[in-house]
Design a protein around this motif. Structure first.
Motif, mmCIF file in Angstrom:
data_model
loop_
_atom_site.group_PDB
_atom_site.id
_atom_site.type_symbol
_atom_site.label_atom_id
_atom_site.label_comp_id
_atom_site.label_asym_id
_atom_site.label_seq_id
_atom_site.Cartn_x
_atom_site.Cartn_y
_atom_site.Cartn_z
ATOM 1 N N MET A 184 0.848 -1.183 0.000
ATOM 2 C CA MET A 184 0.000 0.000 0.000
ATOM 3 C C MET A 184 0.892 1.246 0.000
ATOM 4 N N ARG A 185 0.296 2.387 0.057
ATOM 5 C CA ARG A 185 1.081 3.626 0.077
ATOM 6 C C ARG A 185 1.993 3.634 1.302
ATOM 7 N N GLY A 186 3.225 4.092 1.094
ATOM 8 C CA GLY A 186 4.206 4.034 2.159
ATOM 9 C C GLY A 186 4.317 5.327 2.942
ATOM 10 N N LYS A 187 5.062 5.229 4.015
ATOM 11 C CA LYS A 187 5.413 6.403 4.812
ATOM 12 C C LYS A 187 6.814 6.852 4.400
ATOM 13 N N THR A 188 7.281 7.941 4.965
ATOM 14 C CA THR A 188 8.474 8.588 4.413
ATOM 15 C C THR A 188 9.781 8.208 5.108
ATOM 16 N N GLY A 189 9.758 7.213 5.991
ATOM 17 C CA GLY A 189 10.957 6.886 6.759
ATOM 18 C C GLY A 189 12.149 6.498 5.910
ATOM 19 N N VAL A 190 11.932 5.649 4.904
ATOM 20 C CA VAL A 190 13.047 5.226 4.047
ATOM 21 C C VAL A 190 13.611 6.420 3.292
ATOM 22 N N ALA A 191 12.732 7.261 2.774
ATOM 23 C CA ALA A 191 13.181 8.443 2.034
ATOM 24 C C ALA A 191 14.026 9.357 2.920
ATOM 25 N N ARG A 192 13.579 9.579 4.144
ATOM 26 C CA ARG A 192 14.325 10.440 5.062
ATOM 27 C C ARG A 192 15.687 9.832 5.383
ATOM 28 N N LEU A 193 15.714 8.517 5.595
ATOM 29 C CA LEU A 193 16.977 7.864 5.932
ATOM 30 C C LEU A 193 17.936 7.910 4.750
ATOM 31 N N TRP A 194 17.419 7.732 3.546
ATOM 32 C CA TRP A 194 18.296 7.797 2.371
ATOM 33 C C TRP A 194 18.848 9.211 2.169
ATOM 34 N N LEU A 195 18.011 10.230 2.307
ATOM 35 C CA LEU A 195 18.488 11.604 2.134
ATOM 36 C C LEU A 195 19.556 11.952 3.160
ATOM 37 N N ALA A 196 19.460 11.359 4.354
ATOM 38 C CA ALA A 196 20.422 11.660 5.417
ATOM 39 C C ALA A 196 21.719 10.876 5.289
ATOM 40 N N THR A 197 21.704 9.762 4.543
ATOM 41 C CA THR A 197 22.896 8.899 4.505
ATOM 42 C C THR A 197 23.437 8.647 3.105
ATOM 43 N N GLU A 205 8.330 6.039 -5.523
ATOM 44 C CA GLU A 205 9.264 5.244 -6.324
ATOM 45 C C GLU A 205 9.569 3.904 -5.649
ATOM 46 N N ILE A 206 9.786 3.953 -4.356
ATOM 47 C CA ILE A 206 10.089 2.734 -3.598
ATOM 48 C C ILE A 206 8.903 1.775 -3.615
ATOM 49 N N MET A 207 7.713 2.284 -3.339
ATOM 50 C CA MET A 207 6.546 1.415 -3.241
ATOM 51 C C MET A 207 6.153 0.823 -4.594
ATOM 52 N N VAL A 221 19.561 1.758 -1.239
ATOM 53 C CA VAL A 221 18.257 1.266 -0.795
ATOM 54 C C VAL A 221 17.936 0.016 -1.610
ATOM 55 N N VAL A 222 17.936 -1.132 -0.959
ATOM 56 C CA VAL A 222 17.698 -2.404 -1.633
ATOM 57 C C VAL A 222 16.259 -2.852 -1.362
ATOM 58 N N PRO A 223 15.441 -3.013 -2.418
ATOM 59 C CA PRO A 223 14.062 -3.458 -2.220
ATOM 60 C C PRO A 223 14.003 -4.975 -2.039
ATOM 61 N N VAL A 224 13.198 -5.432 -1.087
ATOM 62 C CA VAL A 224 13.038 -6.863 -0.814
ATOM 63 C C VAL A 224 11.550 -7.181 -0.733
#
Length: 244
Positions: free
Chosen positions: A134-147, A207-209, A151-154
Motif C-alpha cells: 500500500m502507500r508508504g510512509k516517508t521513513g526510508v526516504a528520510r533515511l536515504w536523504l540523510a545517509t 518510487e520505492i513502493m 536502498v535495496v528493495p526486498v
C-alpha cells in the motif's frame, strides 16, 4: 560477517531462532548478491504478516549481514523481550510522540556505521485486501536523504501462510514455502542533495513502493493493482461531554 563478532546475545538469538526457521520453512531465495557484503545499506521490505520479520531476518543473515530492524517501541516495554531486543541491536520507533525523531537518528547512526537496517516503508502490515503493498510512509526516504546509502528493495511471498493478518490464523507447519527476492539498489540519484520537503519525500516513497509492487507481481505471477492502496483513516470517536 564474522560470526565470532556477534557477541553473546546475538549468538543466542541465532542459536534459538535459526534452527526453528530451517524446519518451519522451505526457502526460495534470489537476488542475494544485491545486498552489499559490507557498508551501510537500507533494506526496504514488504510487510504482509507478523511472521515476515523472522523470514527477512533469516534472508539478511544468510547473506552475511546482521538484520537491524526499526521496531515499534511498545515491544521494548515488555520486560524480558525489550532488554533482549536492545541486546541484539534493534531500534525502537516511538510513533506519534516527540521521541519519534530518535528512531531516525538512531537509524542514521547505524547506517553510517556500516550496518544493514531493515525498514518496512508502509510502517505496518499492509491493509490491502489481497496483500499487495500500500502507500508508504516517508521513513526510508528520510533515511536515504540523510545517509545516501543504497536502498535495496526486498519482497516476500509465503509468510502469510504462517500467519495471515486478515484471518489472524497461525499455522505452524514444517517446510512452509516462502520466497524472498532482493532487487538491485534503487536509483534515487535525481533526488540526491535535495531538501526533505513534502514533495521530495513523497516522490521518493512512491518510487520505492512502486518498485516493491512490481517485484511482488513477478513473484506472485499475477498483475498488481494499477494504483497503490490507501487505507481508510480510522474514524475518530467523539467523547461524550461531561454532565454539568
Amino acid at each position: 560477517m564474522a560470526r565470532r563478532r556477534l557477541g553473546f546475545w546475538r549468538r543466542v538469538a541465532v542459536a534459538v531462532i535459526l534452527p526453528v526457521l530451517k524446519v518451519m520453512t522451505r526457502r526460495t531465495w534470489s537476488g542475494t548478491s544485491n545486498i552489499p557484503a559490507t557498508g551501510g545499506v537500507i533494506i526496504a521490505s514488504t510487510h504482509m504478516s507478523h511472521a515476515d520479520p523472522l523470514i527477512v531476518a533469516h534472508f539478511v543473515y544468510g547473506v552475511g549481514r546482521w538484520p537491524e530492524f526499526l521496531a515499534k517501541s511498545s515491544l521494548f516495554t515488555i520486560p524480558v523481550l525489550g532488554r533482549f531486543l536492545r541486546a541484539v541491536r534493534q531500534i525502537p520507533v516511538y510513533r506519534g510522540t516527540v521521541d519519534a525523531v530518535k528512531a531516525l537518528e538512531a537509524a542514521v547512526v547505524a547506517v553510517k556505521a556500516g550496518d544493514s537496517v531493515i525498514i518496512y516503508p508502509e510502517g505496518t502490515t499492509t491493509k490491502e485486501p489481497d496483500l499487495w503493498p500500500m502507500r508508504g510512509k516517508t521513513g526510508v526516504a528520510r533515511l536515504w536523504l540523510a545517509t545516501g546509502a543504497p536502498v535495496v528493495p526486498v519482497v516476500m511471498w509465503g509468510p502469510q501462510r504462517i500467519f495471515d493478518v486478515r484471518t489472524k490464523k497461525l499455522r505452524l507447519r514444517p517446510r512452509t514455502p516462502v520466497t524472498v527476492v532482493a532487487g538491485p539498489a534503487l536509483d534515487l540519484s535525481r533526488w540526491a542533495g535535495r531538501d526533505p520537503s513534502t514533495q521530495v519525500l513523497g516522490e521518493i516513497t512512491e518510487e520505492i513502493m512502486l518498485r516493491l509492487r512490481d517485484m511482488l507481481a513477478e513473484v506472485r505471477g499475477e498483475p498488481a493493482p494499477p494504483v497503490l492502496y490507501t487505507p481508510p483513516r480510522k474514524a475518530s470517536v467523539a467523547r461524550p461531554e461531561a454532565s454539568a
